[in-house]
Design a protein around this motif. Sequence first.
Motif, PDB file in Angstrom:
ATOM      1  N   ASP A 137      -7.768 -13.624  -1.196  1.00 14.01           N
ATOM      2  CA  ASP A 137      -6.617 -13.642  -1.874  1.00 14.01           C
ATOM      3  C   ASP A 137      -7.206 -12.707  -2.848  1.00 14.01           C
ATOM      4  OD1 ASP A 137      -3.797 -14.470  -1.579  1.00 14.01           O
ATOM      5  OD2 ASP A 137      -4.329 -15.318  -3.474  1.00 14.01           O
ATOM      6  N   GLY A 138      -7.868 -13.637  -3.542  1.00 15.00           N
ATOM      7  CA  GLY A 138      -8.599 -12.573  -5.076  1.00 15.00           C
ATOM      8  C   GLY A 138      -8.400 -11.408  -4.563  1.00 15.00           C
ATOM      9  N   LEU A 139      -9.761 -11.352  -3.833  1.00 18.16           N
ATOM     10  CA  LEU A 139      -9.970  -9.656  -3.882  1.00 18.16           C
ATOM     11  C   LEU A 139      -8.870  -8.692  -3.141  1.00 18.16           C
ATOM     12  CD1 LEU A 139     -12.744  -7.479  -4.182  1.00 18.16           C
ATOM     13  CD2 LEU A 139     -12.965  -8.179  -2.116  1.00 18.16           C
ATOM     14  N   ALA A 140      -8.106  -8.866  -2.260  1.00 17.19           N
ATOM     15  CA  ALA A 140      -6.638  -8.439  -2.354  1.00 17.19           C
ATOM     16  C   ALA A 140      -5.690  -8.363  -3.285  1.00 17.19           C
ATOM     17  CB  ALA A 140      -6.030  -8.783  -1.142  1.00 17.19           C
ATOM     18  N   GLY A 141      -5.857  -8.938  -4.326  1.00 18.47           N
ATOM     19  CA  GLY A 141      -4.831  -9.273  -5.867  1.00 18.47           C
ATOM     20  C   GLY A 141      -5.416  -8.008  -6.528  1.00 18.47           C
ATOM     21  N   PHE A 142      -7.098  -8.225  -6.272  1.00 15.94           N
ATOM     22  CA  PHE A 142      -7.987  -7.104  -6.739  1.00 15.94           C
ATOM     23  C   PHE A 142      -7.464  -5.624  -6.764  1.00 15.94           C
ATOM     24  CE2 PHE A 142     -11.155  -3.837  -7.513  1.00 15.94           C
ATOM     25  CZ  PHE A 142     -11.335  -3.727  -8.871  1.00 15.94           C
ATOM     26  N   TYR A 143      -7.157  -5.276  -5.442  1.00 16.81           N
ATOM     27  CA  TYR A 143      -7.222  -4.024  -4.868  1.00 16.81           C
ATOM     28  C   TYR A 143      -5.153  -3.658  -4.626  1.00 16.81           C
ATOM     29  CZ  TYR A 143     -11.935  -3.441  -3.866  1.00 16.81           C
ATOM     30  OH  TYR A 143     -12.878  -3.138  -3.601  1.00 16.81           O
ATOM     31  N   GLU A 144      -4.620  -4.768  -4.864  1.00 15.53           N
ATOM     32  CA  GLU A 144      -3.186  -4.520  -4.872  1.00 15.53           C
ATOM     33  C   GLU A 144      -3.183  -3.981  -6.271  1.00 15.53           C
ATOM     34  OE1 GLU A 144      -0.730  -7.954  -2.000  1.00 15.53           O
ATOM     35  OE2 GLU A 144      -2.360  -8.431  -4.074  1.00 15.53           O
ATOM     36  N   ALA A 145      -3.643  -4.940  -7.652  1.00 19.07           N
ATOM     37  CA  ALA A 145      -3.265  -4.632  -9.797  1.00 19.07           C
ATOM     38  C   ALA A 145      -3.610  -3.184  -9.459  1.00 19.07           C
ATOM     39  CB  ALA A 145      -3.858  -5.732 -10.355  1.00 19.07           C
ATOM     40  N   VAL A 146      -4.777  -2.750  -8.940  1.00 18.28           N
ATOM     41  CA  VAL A 146      -5.796  -1.830  -9.011  1.00 18.28           C
ATOM     42  C   VAL A 146      -5.132   0.103  -8.636  1.00 18.28           C
ATOM     43  CG1 VAL A 146      -8.011  -0.463  -9.819  1.00 18.28           C
ATOM     44  CG2 VAL A 146      -7.838  -3.216  -9.685  1.00 18.28           C
ATOM     45  N   PHE A 147      -4.438  -0.537  -7.661  1.00 21.00           N
ATOM     46  CA  PHE A 147      -4.604   0.640  -6.838  1.00 21.00           C
ATOM     47  C   PHE A 147      -3.237   1.025  -6.212  1.00 21.00           C
ATOM     48  CE2 PHE A 147      -9.537   0.509  -6.359  1.00 21.00           C
ATOM     49  CZ  PHE A 147      -9.420   1.769  -7.032  1.00 21.00           C
ATOM     50  N   GLY A 148      -2.499  -0.177  -6.252  1.00 24.46           N
ATOM     51  CA  GLY A 148      -1.199  -0.183  -5.592  1.00 24.46           C
ATOM     52  C   GLY A 148      -0.634  -0.532  -4.370  1.00 24.46           C
ATOM     53  N   MET A 149      -1.622  -1.564  -3.750  1.00 26.50           N
ATOM     54  CA  MET A 149      -1.761  -1.224  -2.450  1.00 26.50           C
ATOM     55  C   MET A 149      -1.253  -2.750  -1.655  1.00 26.50           C
ATOM     56  SD  MET A 149      -5.670  -0.736  -1.734  1.00 26.50           S
ATOM     57  CE  MET A 149      -5.625   0.182   0.506  1.00 26.50           C
ATOM     58  N   THR A 150      -0.152  -3.019  -1.193  1.00 30.96           N
ATOM     59  CA  THR A 150       0.460  -3.917  -0.706  1.00 30.96           C
ATOM     60  C   THR A 150       0.024  -4.513   0.532  1.00 30.96           C
ATOM     61  OG1 THR A 150       1.865  -2.860   0.770  1.00 30.96           O
ATOM     62  CG2 THR A 150       2.349  -3.272  -2.093  1.00 30.96           C
ATOM     63  N   ARG A 151       0.022  -6.178   0.624  1.00 32.87           N
ATOM     64  CA  ARG A 151      -0.230  -6.346   1.661  1.00 32.87           C
ATOM     65  C   ARG A 151       0.893  -6.502   3.447  1.00 32.87           C
ATOM     66  NH1 ARG A 151      -2.622 -12.144  -0.356  1.00 32.87           N
ATOM     67  NH2 ARG A 151      -3.641 -11.215  -2.366  1.00 32.87           N
ATOM     68  N   HIS A 152      -0.007  -5.816   4.022  1.00 34.94           N
ATOM     69  CA  HIS A 152       0.972  -5.680   5.840  1.00 34.94           C
ATOM     70  C   HIS A 152       0.207  -6.801   6.877  1.00 34.94           C
ATOM     71  CE1 HIS A 152       2.251  -3.256   9.591  1.00 34.94           C
ATOM     72  NE2 HIS A 152       0.343  -3.718   9.707  1.00 34.94           N
ATOM     73  N   PHE A 153      -0.891  -7.250   6.658  1.00 32.90           N
ATOM     74  CA  PHE A 153      -1.143  -8.519   7.615  1.00 32.90           C
ATOM     75  C   PHE A 153      -1.481 -10.055   6.214  1.00 32.90           C
ATOM     76  CE2 PHE A 153      -4.000 -11.621   9.102  1.00 32.90           C
ATOM     77  CZ  PHE A 153      -3.623 -11.921  10.452  1.00 32.90           C
ATOM     78  N   ASP A 154      -1.293 -11.003   6.084  1.00 34.04           N
ATOM     79  CA  ASP A 154      -2.158 -11.106   5.430  1.00 34.04           C
ATOM     80  C   ASP A 154      -1.911 -12.792   6.061  1.00 34.04           C
ATOM     81  OD1 ASP A 154      -2.661 -12.927   2.617  1.00 34.04           O
ATOM     82  OD2 ASP A 154      -0.564 -13.134   2.172  1.00 34.04           O
ATOM     83  N   SER A 155      -3.262 -13.831   6.301  1.00 33.67           N
ATOM     84  CA  SER A 155      -3.825 -15.253   6.109  1.00 33.67           C
ATOM     85  C   SER A 155      -4.600 -14.950   5.232  1.00 33.67           C
ATOM     86  CB  SER A 155      -3.968 -14.771   7.770  1.00 33.67           C
ATOM     87  OG  SER A 155      -5.743 -14.322   8.244  1.00 33.67           O
ATOM     88  N   ASP A 156      -5.654 -16.542   5.043  1.00 31.77           N
ATOM     89  CA  ASP A 156      -6.356 -17.206   4.548  1.00 31.77           C
ATOM     90  C   ASP A 156      -7.560 -16.598   4.604  1.00 31.77           C
ATOM     91  OD1 ASP A 156      -6.808 -18.748   7.136  1.00 31.77           O
ATOM     92  OD2 ASP A 156      -7.104 -20.505   6.141  1.00 31.77           O
ATOM     93  N   TRP A 157      -7.346 -15.869   6.296  1.00 34.60           N
ATOM     94  CA  TRP A 157      -9.067 -15.266   6.278  1.00 34.60           C
ATOM     95  C   TRP A 157      -9.522 -13.798   6.840  1.00 34.60           C
ATOM     96  CZ3 TRP A 157     -10.061 -13.106  10.596  1.00 34.60           C
ATOM     97  CH2 TRP A 157      -9.619 -12.456  11.532  1.00 34.60           C
ATOM     98  N   PHE A 158      -7.952 -13.253   6.297  1.00 36.66           N
ATOM     99  CA  PHE A 158      -7.608 -11.373   6.921  1.00 36.66           C
ATOM    100  C   PHE A 158      -6.880 -11.450   6.223  1.00 36.66           C
ATOM    101  CE2 PHE A 158      -7.573  -8.151   9.721  1.00 36.66           C
ATOM    102  CZ  PHE A 158      -7.942  -7.410   8.838  1.00 36.66           C
ATOM    103  N   VAL A 159      -6.956  -9.921   5.370  1.00 40.44           N
ATOM    104  CA  VAL A 159      -6.018  -9.298   4.728  1.00 40.44           C
ATOM    105  C   VAL A 159      -5.970  -7.849   5.282  1.00 40.44           C
ATOM    106  CG1 VAL A 159      -4.273  -8.419   2.885  1.00 40.44           C
ATOM    107  CG2 VAL A 159      -5.718 -11.043   2.381  1.00 40.44           C
ATOM    108  N   ILE A 160      -4.721  -6.703   5.317  1.00 41.26           N
ATOM    109  CA  ILE A 160      -4.477  -6.002   5.577  1.00 41.26           C
ATOM    110  C   ILE A 160      -4.024  -5.552   4.204  1.00 41.26           C
ATOM    111  CG2 ILE A 160      -3.933  -3.574   6.971  1.00 41.26           C
ATOM    112  CD1 ILE A 160      -4.809  -5.681   9.351  1.00 41.26           C
ATOM    113  N   LEU A 161      -4.411  -4.441   3.952  1.00 40.72           N
ATOM    114  CA  LEU A 161      -4.068  -3.693   2.747  1.00 40.72           C
ATOM    115  C   LEU A 161      -3.460  -2.185   3.154  1.00 40.72           C
ATOM    116  CD1 LEU A 161      -6.150  -4.621  -0.112  1.00 40.72           C
ATOM    117  CD2 LEU A 161      -3.779  -5.866   0.366  1.00 40.72           C
TER     118      LEU A 161
END
Length: 122
Positions: free
Chosen positions: A14-38
């Motif tokens: 979750d934290g690393l996905a948040g990093f890429y969302e904040a820096v590169f403007g990516m959004t979550r296409h799939f989100d679980s506790d063990w895997f996120v697709i941005l």
Amino acid sequence: MNRLFCNILTDDVDGLAGFYEAVFGMTRHFDSDWFVILVHADMPGQEFGILKKDADIVPGEARTAFGGAMITFVVGDSAATYDKALAAGARSIEAPKMMPYGQQRALVRDPAGTLIDISAPV
């Protein structure tokens, strides 16, 4: 080929996905506790994965740090994106500088330690 994307292994999905969302403007296409697709609205069909390194599907030998890759993000303003990355928890490797091939480049390590090249055409 039907699909290609990169997965970064981390303890904090979750934290690393948040990093890429904040820096590169990516959004979550799939989100679980063990895997996120941005994804990014400007790049349909492109995906970027964040995978928990101790998930059952990750082999034991792949759970240790790997240093043989650099992921490049081409952006409009590498200096501004570099500053965003530092504010979001990245560690500076190289401040923005002009490269002989006509781009400005900065290098950081994301919070999981992945080497990120932030480049912009000049």
